[in-house]
Design a protein around this motif. Structure first.
Motif, PDB file in Angstrom:
ATOM      1  N   ALA A  67      12.064 -12.916-111.144  1.00  0.00           N
ATOM      2  CA  ALA A  67      12.029 -13.219-109.712  1.00  0.00           C
ATOM      3  C   ALA A  67      13.206 -12.557-109.003  1.00  0.00           C
ATOM      4  CB  ALA A  67      12.055 -14.732-109.492  1.00  0.00           C
ATOM      5  N   GLN A  68      14.346 -12.513-109.679  1.00  0.00           N
ATOM      6  CA  GLN A  68      15.505 -11.767-109.196  1.00  0.00           C
ATOM      7  C   GLN A  68      15.945 -10.842-110.321  1.00  0.00           C
ATOM      8  OE1 GLN A  68      17.113 -11.333-106.152  1.00  0.00           O
ATOM      9  NE2 GLN A  68      17.844  -9.670-107.454  1.00  0.00           N
ATOM     10  N   PRO A  69      15.562  -9.574-110.268  1.00  0.00           N
ATOM     11  CA  PRO A  69      15.890  -8.662-111.367  1.00  0.00           C
ATOM     12  C   PRO A  69      17.387  -8.539-111.608  1.00  0.00           C
ATOM     13  CG  PRO A  69      14.203  -7.723-109.959  1.00  0.00           C
ATOM     14  CD  PRO A  69      14.716  -8.945-109.257  1.00  0.00           C
ATOM     15  N   LEU A  70      17.715  -8.085-112.801  1.00  0.00           N
ATOM     16  CA  LEU A  70      19.106  -7.904-113.194  1.00  0.00           C
ATOM     17  C   LEU A  70      19.753  -6.770-112.408  1.00  0.00           C
ATOM     18  CD1 LEU A  70      18.354  -8.152-117.001  1.00  0.00           C
ATOM     19  CD2 LEU A  70      19.402  -9.935-115.605  1.00  0.00           C
ATOM     20  N   HIS A  71      21.080  -6.782-112.398  1.00  0.00           N
ATOM     21  CA  HIS A  71      21.887  -5.740-111.749  1.00  0.00           C
ATOM     22  C   HIS A  71      21.626  -5.653-110.245  1.00  0.00           C
ATOM     23  CE1 HIS A  71      22.997  -4.490-115.771  1.00  0.00           C
ATOM     24  NE2 HIS A  71      21.743  -4.248-116.073  1.00  0.00           N
ATOM     25  N   GLY A  72      21.129  -6.730-109.643  1.00  0.00           N
ATOM     26  CA  GLY A  72      20.917  -6.736-108.204  1.00  0.00           C
ATOM     27  C   GLY A  72      19.779  -5.861-107.724  1.00  0.00           C
ATOM     28  N   ARG A  73      18.876  -5.501-108.621  1.00  0.00           N
ATOM     29  CA  ARG A  73      17.771  -4.627-108.224  1.00  0.00           C
ATOM     30  C   ARG A  73      16.741  -5.383-107.396  1.00  0.00           C
ATOM     31  NH1 ARG A  73      18.422  -2.027-114.001  1.00  0.00           N
ATOM     32  NH2 ARG A  73      19.464  -0.088-113.412  1.00  0.00           N
ATOM     33  N   MET A  74      15.983  -4.628-106.616  1.00  0.00           N
ATOM     34  CA  MET A  74      14.998  -5.205-105.709  1.00  0.00           C
ATOM     35  C   MET A  74      13.863  -5.867-106.488  1.00  0.00           C
ATOM     36  SD  MET A  74      12.588  -3.194-102.956  1.00  0.00           S
ATOM     37  CE  MET A  74      11.415  -2.671-104.220  1.00  0.00           C
ATOM     38  N   PRO A  75      13.494  -7.095-106.132  1.00  0.00           N
ATOM     39  CA  PRO A  75      12.330  -7.716-106.770  1.00  0.00           C
ATOM     40  C   PRO A  75      11.048  -6.965-106.416  1.00  0.00           C
ATOM     41  CG  PRO A  75      13.653  -9.338-105.563  1.00  0.00           C
ATOM     42  CD  PRO A  75      14.138  -7.985-105.158  1.00  0.00           C
ATOM     43  N   THR A  76      10.051  -7.122-107.248  1.00  0.00           N
ATOM     44  CA  THR A  76       8.752  -6.511-106.984  1.00  0.00           C
ATOM     45  C   THR A  76       8.038  -7.270-105.877  1.00  0.00           C
ATOM     46  OG1 THR A  76       8.544  -5.719-109.252  1.00  0.00           O
ATOM     47  CG2 THR A  76       6.504  -5.974-107.992  1.00  0.00           C
ATOM     48  N   ASP A  77       7.576  -6.550-104.875  1.00  0.00           N
ATOM     49  CA  ASP A  77       6.766  -7.128-103.802  1.00  0.00           C
ATOM     50  C   ASP A  77       5.338  -6.624-103.946  1.00  0.00           C
ATOM     51  OD1 ASP A  77       8.746  -8.616-102.544  1.00  0.00           O
ATOM     52  OD2 ASP A  77       9.409  -6.918-101.329  1.00  0.00           O
ATOM     53  N   HIS A  78       4.400  -7.557-103.918  1.00  0.00           N
ATOM     54  CA  HIS A  78       2.985  -7.229-104.072  1.00  0.00           C
ATOM     55  C   HIS A  78       2.252  -7.703-102.827  1.00  0.00           C
ATOM     56  CE1 HIS A  78      -0.951  -7.743-106.608  1.00  0.00           C
ATOM     57  NE2 HIS A  78      -0.987  -6.686-105.816  1.00  0.00           N
ATOM     58  N   HIS A  79       1.666  -6.768-102.113  1.00  0.00           N
ATOM     59  CA  HIS A  79       0.960  -7.081-100.876  1.00  0.00           C
ATOM     60  C   HIS A  79      -0.527  -6.798-101.066  1.00  0.00           C
ATOM     61  CE1 HIS A  79       4.738  -7.269 -98.475  1.00  0.00           C
ATOM     62  NE2 HIS A  79       5.146  -6.402 -99.381  1.00  0.00           N
ATOM     63  N   ALA A  80      -1.364  -7.799-100.800  1.00  0.00           N
ATOM     64  CA  ALA A  80      -2.818  -7.622-100.823  1.00  0.00           C
ATOM     65  C   ALA A  80      -3.348  -7.845 -99.412  1.00  0.00           C
ATOM     66  CB  ALA A  80      -3.460  -8.609-101.791  1.00  0.00           C
ATOM     67  N   TYR A  81      -4.356  -7.077 -99.038  1.00  0.00           N
ATOM     68  CA  TYR A  81      -4.905  -7.242 -97.698  1.00  0.00           C
ATOM     69  C   TYR A  81      -6.378  -6.855 -97.693  1.00  0.00           C
ATOM     70  CZ  TYR A  81      -3.531  -2.276 -97.610  1.00  0.00           C
ATOM     71  OH  TYR A  81      -3.344  -0.953 -97.910  1.00  0.00           O
ATOM     72  N   ASN A  82      -7.073  -7.414 -96.707  1.00  0.00           N
ATOM     73  CA  ASN A  82      -8.508  -7.182 -96.580  1.00  0.00           C
ATOM     74  C   ASN A  82      -8.785  -5.882 -95.842  1.00  0.00           C
ATOM     75  OD1 ASN A  82      -9.344  -9.585 -97.854  1.00  0.00           O
ATOM     76  ND2 ASN A  82      -8.998 -10.754 -95.967  1.00  0.00           N
ATOM     77  N   LYS A  83      -9.856  -5.250 -96.252  1.00  0.00           N
ATOM     78  CA  LYS A  83     -10.365  -4.053 -95.587  1.00  0.00           C
ATOM     79  C   LYS A  83     -11.767  -4.374 -95.062  1.00  0.00           C
ATOM     80  CE  LYS A  83      -8.892  -0.175 -96.428  1.00  0.00           C
ATOM     81  NZ  LYS A  83      -8.096   0.811 -95.664  1.00  0.00           N
ATOM     82  N   PRO A  84     -12.291  -3.542 -94.189  1.00  0.00           N
ATOM     83  CA  PRO A  84     -13.653  -3.801 -93.701  1.00  0.00           C
ATOM     84  C   PRO A  84     -14.679  -3.817 -94.836  1.00  0.00           C
ATOM     85  CG  PRO A  84     -12.546  -2.150 -92.353  1.00  0.00           C
ATOM     86  CD  PRO A  84     -11.670  -2.386 -93.539  1.00  0.00           C
ATOM     87  N   SER A  85     -15.798  -4.450 -94.570  1.00  0.00           N
ATOM     88  CA  SER A  85     -16.941  -4.484 -95.499  1.00  0.00           C
ATOM     89  C   SER A  85     -16.606  -5.188 -96.809  1.00  0.00           C
ATOM     90  CB  SER A  85     -17.451  -3.062 -95.781  1.00  0.00           C
ATOM     91  OG  SER A  85     -17.788  -2.399 -94.582  1.00  0.00           O
ATOM     92  N   GLY A  86     -15.751  -6.213 -96.741  1.00  0.00           N
ATOM     93  CA  GLY A  86     -15.495  -7.033 -97.908  1.00  0.00           C
ATOM     94  C   GLY A  86     -14.629  -6.400 -98.979  1.00  0.00           C
ATOM     95  N   ARG A  87     -13.887  -5.371 -98.629  1.00  0.00           N
ATOM     96  CA  ARG A  87     -13.025  -4.706 -99.614  1.00  0.00           C
ATOM     97  C   ARG A  87     -11.594  -5.223 -99.522  1.00  0.00           C
ATOM     98  NH1 ARG A  87     -12.796   0.910 -97.959  1.00  0.00           N
ATOM     99  NH2 ARG A  87     -13.458   0.140 -95.920  1.00  0.00           N
ATOM    100  N   LYS A  88     -10.861  -5.056-100.610  1.00  0.00           N
ATOM    101  CA  LYS A  88      -9.437  -5.380-100.633  1.00  0.00           C
ATOM    102  C   LYS A  88      -8.653  -4.178-101.135  1.00  0.00           C
ATOM    103  CE  LYS A  88      -9.242 -10.408-101.300  1.00  0.00           C
ATOM    104  NZ  LYS A  88      -8.450 -10.676-100.078  1.00  0.00           N
ATOM    105  N   ASP A  89      -7.447  -4.027-100.645  1.00  0.00           N
ATOM    106  CA  ASP A  89      -6.460  -3.092-101.181  1.00  0.00           C
ATOM    107  C   ASP A  89      -5.202  -3.883-101.498  1.00  0.00           C
ATOM    108  OD1 ASP A  89      -8.098  -0.923-100.937  1.00  0.00           O
ATOM    109  OD2 ASP A  89      -6.813   0.190 -99.554  1.00  0.00           O
ATOM    110  N   ASP A  90      -4.339  -3.299-102.300  1.00  0.00           N
ATOM    111  CA  ASP A  90      -3.011  -3.887-102.452  1.00  0.00           C
ATOM    112  C   ASP A  90      -1.976  -2.788-102.572  1.00  0.00           C
ATOM    113  OD1 ASP A  90      -3.584  -3.085-105.058  1.00  0.00           O
ATOM    114  OD2 ASP A  90      -3.103  -5.008-105.985  1.00  0.00           O
ATOM    115  N   GLU A  91      -0.730  -3.158-102.303  1.00  0.00           N
ATOM    116  CA  GLU A  91       0.396  -2.236-102.355  1.00  0.00           C
ATOM    117  C   GLU A  91       1.516  -2.865-103.161  1.00  0.00           C
ATOM    118  OE1 GLU A  91       1.521  -1.511 -98.339  1.00  0.00           O
ATOM    119  OE2 GLU A  91      -0.237  -0.259 -97.884  1.00  0.00           O
ATOM    120  N   LEU A  92       2.212  -2.034-103.912  1.00  0.00           N
ATOM    121  CA  LEU A  92       3.358  -2.472-104.695  1.00  0.00           C
ATOM    122  C   LEU A  92       4.615  -1.782-104.182  1.00  0.00           C
ATOM    123  CD1 LEU A  92       1.954  -2.331-108.344  1.00  0.00           C
ATOM    124  CD2 LEU A  92       2.608  -4.394-107.091  1.00  0.00           C
ATOM    125  N   HIS A  93       5.659  -2.556-104.004  1.00  0.00           N
ATOM    126  CA  HIS A  93       6.979  -2.022-103.681  1.00  0.00           C
ATOM    127  C   HIS A  93       7.890  -2.441-104.831  1.00  0.00           C
ATOM    128  CE1 HIS A  93       5.887  -1.149 -99.406  1.00  0.00           C
ATOM    129  NE2 HIS A  93       4.994  -2.080 -99.684  1.00  0.00           N
TER     130      HIS A  93
END
Length: 336
Positions: A67-93
């Protein structure tokens, strides 16, 4: 020369006062380092001999494991969102070293020996010569140094071959009435002699191009800790179990001709290094070009190895194909 036709550690030239510089072993402009040892013949032999049952074991932690990576590194953020016609995409940071990881050739440079020295990466490329910040999207706009040393070179080659697990946890527990001689999350050192003794106890004989995996016990201890204890471990100063950084260790790792090394701790070497020692990373990455894997999930692998009495297997690892990438999740599996 070793019997395998490569110079021994002591035959390698020095870079300034750092012994064991392998820049000339695979020729000028090399981008693979010790991954060059994973030739078609080496990989074919490993696949033919090691893949027998088809059982597979992942070596990656989830990207969100910390949840909080070592050495002060940025945690993983996972974003999911809806697209038209019942589709989903997601993005990873992600930070590519926030969970299980390969350290690439851009990750670690030589340390300064005297005032005015350059910090140099594999092949002698000055670290300061490479751009940082948001990097170009088009390959034609990328700095040639990033293209030479980026982790995409390993991704396009693959880190695939015979894996060997040295299970130091089981080895030490058998010697010390079920206990480890160190606390994995607060420090400890593993010697060359102990690595070799563990290999002998397991009946392992190394060969050129082996991918060395060392189970030290860090992740097992972390998994057993409470949530509060985990947060404390991630927040405090880094003190981890690891191998020693002696010249004897360097001789063992180089002369055995491993193609890559990895472990289940945040650093393959004891961290921080002993006061009188230079970091082992300084030899492995900028001088040899050897992939260094950290926080590999080796607990299930240990169980399978112990159950089957097999400490070798086929490893297939495909880092992210990111041009100019510094590091990557290993995307690795052991196949039996």
């Amino acid at each position: 020369m070793t019997e395998r036709g490569l110079p021994t550690f002591d035959e390698l030239p020095s870079y300034k006062d750092l012994p064991g510089c392998a820049w000339e072993v695979w020729g000028a402009g090399d981008s693979l380092g010790t991954v060059n040892l994973l030739t078609d013949a080496v990989v074919q032999r490993a696949a033919e001999e090691e893949i027998r049952t088809g059982q597979r074991v992942t070596l990656d932690l989830p990207l969100q494991f910390f949840a909080q990576p070592l050495h002060g590194r940025m945690p993983t953020d996972h974003h999911a969102y809806n697209k038209p016609s019942g589709r989903k995409d997601d993005e990873l940071h992600i930070n590519t070293q926030a969970s299980s990881q390969w350290d690439g050739l851009l990750h670690f440079s030589t340390r300064m020996i005297k005032a005015g020295d350059d910090h140099v990466l594999y092949g002698g490329i000055p670290e300061a010569s490479l751009p940082v910040g948001v990097l170009p999207r088009r390959v034609t706009d990328m700095h040639p140094g990033l293209l030479r040393l980026g982790i995409h070179n390993w991704a396009q080659h693959g880190i695939c071959g015979r894996g060997v697990l040295l299970d130091m946890v089981r080895f030490y527990e058998a010697k010390h009435d079920g206990k480890l001689p160190y606390e994995p999350c607060t420090g400890g050192v593993i010697s060359t002699a102990d690595l070799q003794a563990c290999a002998q106890a397991q009946g392992v004989e190394f060969r050129m191009g082996d991918i060395l995996l060392v189970r030290m016990g860090y992740l097992g201890a972390y998994k057993r800790a409470s949530i509060n204890e985990r947060e404390e471990l991630c927040a405090r100063s880094a003190n981890y179990v690891g191998v020693d950084a002696s010249d004897d260790m360097k001789r063992f790792l180089w002369n055995t001709h491993f193609s890559a090394v990895a472990c289940d701790a945040p650093s393959f070497e004891e961290w921080p290094p002993a006061e009188d020692a230079r970091p082992l990373h300084e030899s492995l990455l900028p001088l040899w070009g050897m992939p260094v894997g950290e926080l590999f999930d080796l607990d299930t692998l240990s169980e399978v190895c112990a159950k089957t009495s097999r400490w070798t297997f086929f490893v297939a690892s495909w880092p992210l194909n990111v041009l100019g990438g510094v590091a990557s999740p290993p995307n690795a599996a052991a196949i039996f």
